[in-house]
Design a protein around this motif. Structure first.
Motif, mmCIF file in Angstrom:
data_model
loop_
_atom_site.group_PDB
_atom_site.id
_atom_site.type_symbol
_atom_site.label_atom_id
_atom_site.label_comp_id
_atom_site.label_asym_id
_atom_site.label_seq_id
_atom_site.Cartn_x
_atom_site.Cartn_y
_atom_site.Cartn_z
ATOM 1 N N CYS A 10 0.862 -1.187 0.000
ATOM 2 C CA CYS A 10 0.000 0.000 0.000
ATOM 3 C C CYS A 10 0.898 1.236 0.000
ATOM 4 N N GLU A 11 0.322 2.333 -0.482
ATOM 5 C CA GLU A 11 1.029 3.609 -0.393
ATOM 6 C C GLU A 11 0.950 4.112 1.046
ATOM 7 N N HIS A 12 2.092 4.597 1.546
ATOM 8 C CA HIS A 12 2.139 5.118 2.919
ATOM 9 C C HIS A 12 2.748 6.516 2.874
ATOM 10 N N PHE A 13 2.008 7.479 3.439
ATOM 11 C CA PHE A 13 2.350 8.889 3.289
ATOM 12 C C PHE A 13 2.878 9.477 4.603
ATOM 13 N N TYR A 14 3.848 10.384 4.484
ATOM 14 C CA TYR A 14 4.180 11.267 5.592
ATOM 15 C C TYR A 14 4.836 12.528 5.050
ATOM 16 N N LEU A 15 4.854 13.557 5.882
ATOM 17 C CA LEU A 15 5.586 14.758 5.490
ATOM 18 C C LEU A 15 6.484 15.191 6.630
ATOM 19 N N VAL A 16 7.534 15.939 6.264
ATOM 20 C CA VAL A 16 8.519 16.451 7.219
ATOM 21 C C VAL A 16 8.628 17.952 7.004
ATOM 22 N N THR A 17 8.573 18.697 8.108
ATOM 23 C CA THR A 17 8.649 20.157 8.001
ATOM 24 C C THR A 17 10.099 20.616 7.832
ATOM 25 N N GLU A 18 10.250 21.894 7.512
ATOM 26 C CA GLU A 18 11.538 22.560 7.657
ATOM 27 C C GLU A 18 11.870 22.636 9.156
ATOM 28 N N THR A 51 10.456 6.390 -4.665
ATOM 29 C CA THR A 51 9.270 6.964 -4.045
ATOM 30 C C THR A 51 8.121 6.876 -5.041
ATOM 31 N N LEU A 52 6.910 7.045 -4.532
ATOM 32 C CA LEU A 52 5.717 7.000 -5.366
ATOM 33 C C LEU A 52 5.209 8.428 -5.573
ATOM 34 N N PRO A 53 4.362 8.632 -6.565
ATOM 35 C CA PRO A 53 3.894 9.994 -6.850
ATOM 36 C C PRO A 53 3.172 10.613 -5.658
ATOM 37 N N GLU A 54 3.334 11.932 -5.509
ATOM 38 C CA GLU A 54 2.617 12.654 -4.460
ATOM 39 C C GLU A 54 1.114 12.585 -4.718
ATOM 40 N N ASP A 55 0.339 12.612 -3.636
ATOM 41 C CA ASP A 55 -1.112 12.665 -3.772
ATOM 42 C C ASP A 55 -1.638 13.563 -2.654
ATOM 43 N N TRP A 56 -1.588 14.875 -2.911
ATOM 44 C CA TRP A 56 -1.986 15.833 -1.884
ATOM 45 C C TRP A 56 -3.461 15.708 -1.537
ATOM 46 N N ASP A 57 -4.286 15.404 -2.544
ATOM 47 C CA ASP A 57 -5.726 15.292 -2.276
ATOM 48 C C ASP A 57 -5.999 14.177 -1.269
ATOM 49 N N PHE A 69 -3.947 13.066 1.033
ATOM 50 C CA PHE A 69 -3.363 13.373 2.338
ATOM 51 C C PHE A 69 -4.021 14.590 2.990
ATOM 52 N N GLN A 70 -4.736 15.386 2.214
ATOM 53 C CA GLN A 70 -5.248 16.668 2.696
ATOM 54 C C GLN A 70 -6.066 16.578 3.989
ATOM 55 N N PRO A 71 -7.022 15.615 4.124
ATOM 56 C CA PRO A 71 -7.797 15.568 5.384
ATOM 57 C C PRO A 71 -6.913 15.362 6.616
ATOM 58 N N LEU A 128 -3.721 16.291 6.912
ATOM 59 C CA LEU A 128 -2.950 17.527 7.132
ATOM 60 C C LEU A 128 -3.821 18.620 7.743
ATOM 61 N N GLU A 129 -5.064 18.742 7.298
ATOM 62 C CA GLU A 129 -5.945 19.776 7.849
ATOM 63 C C GLU A 129 -6.192 19.552 9.339
ATOM 64 N N ALA A 130 -6.410 18.284 9.713
ATOM 65 C CA ALA A 130 -6.591 17.974 11.143
ATOM 66 C C ALA A 130 -5.321 18.272 11.924
ATOM 67 N N ALA A 131 -4.159 17.977 11.316
ATOM 68 C CA ALA A 131 -2.877 18.210 11.989
ATOM 69 C C ALA A 131 -2.624 19.704 12.196
ATOM 70 N N MET A 132 -3.044 20.536 11.241
ATOM 71 C CA MET A 132 -2.823 21.978 11.372
ATOM 72 C C MET A 132 -3.626 22.549 12.537
ATOM 73 N N ALA A 133 -4.785 21.951 12.799
ATOM 74 C CA ALA A 133 -5.561 22.375 13.963
ATOM 75 C C ALA A 133 -5.003 21.782 15.253
ATOM 76 N N ARG A 134 -4.560 20.531 15.180
ATOM 77 C CA ARG A 134 -4.045 19.839 16.364
ATOM 78 C C ARG A 134 -2.698 20.418 16.800
ATOM 79 N N MET A 135 -1.868 20.789 15.828
ATOM 80 C CA MET A 135 -0.527 21.293 16.116
ATOM 81 C C MET A 135 -0.278 22.499 15.200
ATOM 82 N N PRO A 136 -0.615 23.682 15.652
ATOM 83 C CA PRO A 136 -0.599 24.860 14.780
ATOM 84 C C PRO A 136 0.739 25.158 14.118
ATOM 85 N N LEU A 137 1.824 24.572 14.609
ATOM 86 C CA LEU A 137 3.116 24.831 13.955
ATOM 87 C C LEU A 137 3.087 24.404 12.485
#
Length: 811
Positions: A229-237, A289-295, A297-299, A301-310
């Motif tokens: 399966c595709e498994h997604f994560y992101l890393v900040t600056e 790596t596999l192609p990005e799929d922002w759509d 991952f978006q839900p 990320l949106e929850a994470a932005m509220a949970r951790m405003p950084l």
């Protein structure tokens, strides 16, 4: 340097799993080991793993393996000089709902049973440990201070380096093209490397191929059901002042977080995953790596932005998508393949490969070198896999669900939603029409409960009394007071026949099976330690033919055990599961109902308990076995598959008062009788005498596997006993893995639990340590059951609380 033409073991795959197996085999003293990696070490999935090291798993032995991994990784740097990045920063799991808080509290109880350091933490305490987290809607959490994180690729490199230091050969750029075989055993591997093709003769081959493992195994007819399966994560600056934070899991938002080198990682186990690689994996796949799929991952990320405003202000350094392999039940595969001797597997880690591979490599190396696992590994045993599960369409649908289940609520009785309906009883549609709500085991659709007219025929999950609790109660009490019918077609059925069939079965079974024709014998198959490898009935059909009936989930395991021990005996072992449906007619009125559809005499004189015979039923024939797993008068009716619908209709027509019953009622009835359940109450590390099953062992037989261990234990005395518990508070619910508390101290887990509707409370089984103690000592203590941190008083017994003399069953 050229590859050797002979080795004791060849390991296929240079991820962390293969490197761990090489390390542990080398540590065990095997020097002639070869590990072959198609590209470069860690280039499949290990290199991009998140590297979370959690110690707590859903059972004692899986926790032992995870804790072993953590301890191993802590010491690897000193052993090899390679920095592993292992830091025990701890972990926090937080709950946003009451149900999740209940689950976390149950996990905390589990941690206490397994002696894992744990603490429940309040929202303010979580905020103090994790200042960046918004905790306004957090109900609480659980903190495990010794969990950690690591650098997965470096750990694999450290394991590989240590294996090389002990004499192992590790070769990159070598593709295994085929595992060679002769006489039902592996003989080695064919490969293509930088210097051309070659062959290495080997006693043992270990498939650590990760997401390539299924296709590699299929070349030899070996079943390893997994799919990427595709498994997604992101890393900040970099985030100023971030520091080393605990690993954080917010499962209600499908997210995990970790700080690393001043950056923050956000990973996801989304509810519906994206299967990958259905058409195979490119030959040149390496650190890909596999192609990005922002759509997609978006839900998260949106929850994470509220949970951790950084995350609203920090730049994104990396958005990563990579493949990981998943299995149909979210558990990995370990052990020797039942289809081929010497072919071993360690694969399918469901995104916990880093935390699991250290312990899995240790366990597999022990299994290979000692001929038996270090402890019960049935949860991850390759022999649980069903041959049909290697079907790619089945896997593609199923793994889209199993990835998300890692962070879903782990409710009791939760059923899979995908890839259903593969194996069905001939009565399936008839039962569905009658309101059956099905569960699935080993691909079999089984009626778990029956909805009433007007009731939704579906599960509503929770931790309290389920929406079907009343249905189970009605079915349970019908079996206790009237008559009920269960469809148990999913039983595994094995025919053993031939000149030496009797002698062979007497060697592998602890009970005496050289009995009169038509006798049904309850027995176990034991290992040399007296542990229980199988729980079964053996029916003598003729002088040279026997029918073995086993749980549906253990059929492949039991077939493999029998075939492994056949030796030179002249006998044929055949899976005949699909040939017969099984209708279990149970309850005080069962004899009368049978009399309405059959001319035979079903009285004790004509058909005593523990016997089987052919009967006329309706306009067909069946074989009626007078045995019971619910503890009531009853018969298991083995009906040719083509006649099953007719026999079912004849019974329904003759006995309209007969209640259709599901597996949940079967389980609640059996636990009132303290009947053991294989895989929970009895396993290959549970001694048959300590499990309270000595009555099924014939010590008069001169020889059977495990006999010496039985005699030794009988002489030395028991160190623990299987005890039955009844919780006094009728509102308490126990399922499995609650804590047994004796005189204020936790002594072990509840091995299985259900609600005893005739006894009026939750009933559980579990082992209590009793070295040097009498039965009176064991029973004289004060017992409680700890459920999600709360303790409930319990009554205990060493004999079944319901009908201890089994008079009802033999009536």
């Amino acid at each position: 340097m050229g590859l050797p033409d002979k080795a004791r073991a060849v390991i296929i795959g240079g991820g962390i799993s293969g490197c761990s197996v090489a390390y542990h085999l080398a540590k065990a003293g095997w020097t002639d080991i070869v590990l072959l990696e198609r590209k470069r070490l860690t280039s499949g999935t290990t290199w991009h793993a998140a590297g979370l090291i959690g110690q707590l798993r859903g059972s004692a032995n899986m926790t032992r393996l995870a804790r072993y991994s953590a301890g191993l990784y802590v010491g690897l740097e000193a052993e090899t000089g390679i920095a592993t990045g292992m830091r025990q920063v701890g972990s926090i799991s937080v709950a946003l709902t009451a149900d999740r808080m209940e689950e976390l509290r149950r996990q905390a109880t589990l941690a206490r049973i397994f002696d894992v350091e744990v603490g429940e933490v309040s929202p303010s305490e979580i905020k103090a440990m994790y200042p960046h987290l918004e905790v306004g809607d957090v109900l609480g959490g659980v903190h495990l201070p010794l969990d950690g994180q690591c650098d997965p690729a470096n750990i694999a490199m450290a394991l590989a380096k240590s294996a090389r230091m002990r004499g192992a050969v590790i070769a990159e750029g070598v593709v295994v093209t085929r595992v060679t075989t002769a006489g039902g055993r592996v003989t080695g591997v064919e490969y293509t490397g930088p210097e051309g093709p070659g062959h290495i003769a080997a006693d043992v081959v270990i498939n650590c191929g990760g997401m390539w493992g299924r296709d590699l195994a299929a070349l030899n007819g070996v079943t390893v059901p997994l799919h990427a399966c595709e498994h997604f994560y992101l890393v900040t600056e970099p985030v100023t002042g971030l520091g080393h934070l605990p690993v954080l899991r917010v499962p209600d938002e499908c997210a995990y977080y970790k700080s690393d080198a001043g950056k923050m990682m956000l990973g996801a186990f989304e509810p519906k995953a994206k299967p990958w690689g259905m058409g195979g994996i490119r030959a040149d796949f390496e650190f890909d790596t596999l192609p990005e799929d922002w759509d997609h991952f978006q839900p998260i990320l949106e929850a994470a932005m509220a949970r951790m405003p950084l995350f609203q202000s920090a730049g994104i350094h990396t958005f990563f998508n990579g493949p990981e392999s998943f299995t149909p039940d979210d558990r990995y595969y370990l052990g020797e393949a039942p289809e081929l001797g010497g072919y071993w597997v360690a694969a399918g880690y469901n995104s916990i490969g880093i935390a699991s591979s250290g312990g899995a490599g240790m366990a597999l190396a022990h299994w290979i070198t000692e001929g038996e696992p270090p402890f019960d590994l049935w949860e991850v045993d390759i022999r649980r896999a069903q041959p049909f599960q290697k079907n790619r369409r089945y896997l593609k649908e199923r793994v889209s669900e199993t990835l998300g289940l890692l962070y879903a609520d782990h409710y009791p009785y939760r059923q899979m939603a995908t890839s259903r309906g593969v194996r069905r009883s001939p009565l399936h549609e008839a039962l569905k029409t009658c309101g059956a709500v099905f569960g699935e085991v080993a691909g079999w659709e089984r009626a778990n409960w029956f909805a009433d007219a007007g009731q939704e025929a579906a599960y509503q999950y929770g931790w309290g009394r389920a929406n079907w609790w009343g249905n189970q109660r009605a079915e349970h009490l019908a079996v206790r007071t009237g008559v009920g019918l269960f469809d148990m077609t999913s039983f595994g059925k094995i025919r053993v026949e031939g000149r030496d069939a009797c002698a062979f079965l007497n060697r592998v079974c602890a009970a005496q099976v050289d009995v009169a024709l038509g006798r049904v014998v309850y027995s176990q198959m034991l290992n040399a330690r007296g542990g229980i490898e199988s729980d079964l009935t053996v029916t003598r059909l003729s002088e040279t033919a026997f029918l073995l009936v086993v749980p549906g989930a253990t059929l492949q395991r039991d077939l493999a055990w029998l075939r492994r021990h056949l030796g030179d005996d002249f006998a044929v072992i055949t899976d005949v599961t699909a040939a017969e449906a099984v209708l279990c007619l149970m309850g005080p009125q069962a004899r009368e109902v049978l009399g309405r559809v059959s001319p035979q005499d079903f009285g004790n004189g004509a058909h005593p308990f523990g016997t089987a015979r052919e009967i006329e039923i309706g306009m067909g024939l069946a074989r009626a076995h007078r045995v019971s797993y619910v503890g009531e008068l009853g018969w298991e009716l083995y009906v040719p598959t083509d006649q099953a619908a007719h026999v079912f209709e004849a019974l329904r027509e003759a006995a309209p008062e007969m209640k259709l019953c599901g597996l949940h009622a079967l389980d609640s009835c059996r636990i009132e009788k303290a009947y053991r359940h294989f895989g929970h109450d009895i396993t290959d590390e549970d001694h048959v005498l300590e499990a309270g099953l000595g009555f099924a062992v014939s010590r008069k037989k001169p020889a059977f596997i495990g006999r010496d261990a039985v005699l030794r234990k009988a002489e030395a005395g028991l160190t623990r006993r299987m005890v039955q518990f009844l919780v006094r508070d009728p509102g308490a619910m126990i399922f499995h893995n609650e804590a047994i508390v004796r005189n204020g101290r936790i002594v072990g887990p509840v091995t299985s639990g259900n609600y005893g509707h005739a006894l009026g409370g939750a009933v559980g089984l579990g082992y209590v340590p009793c070295s040097g103690e009498t039965e009176a000592d064991v029973l004289g203590s004060t017992y409680e059951i700890e459920i999600a941190g709360r303790r409930y008083g319990a009554e205990v017994s060493l004999v079944p609380m319901y009908d201890p003399g089994s008079e009802r069953m033999r009536a």
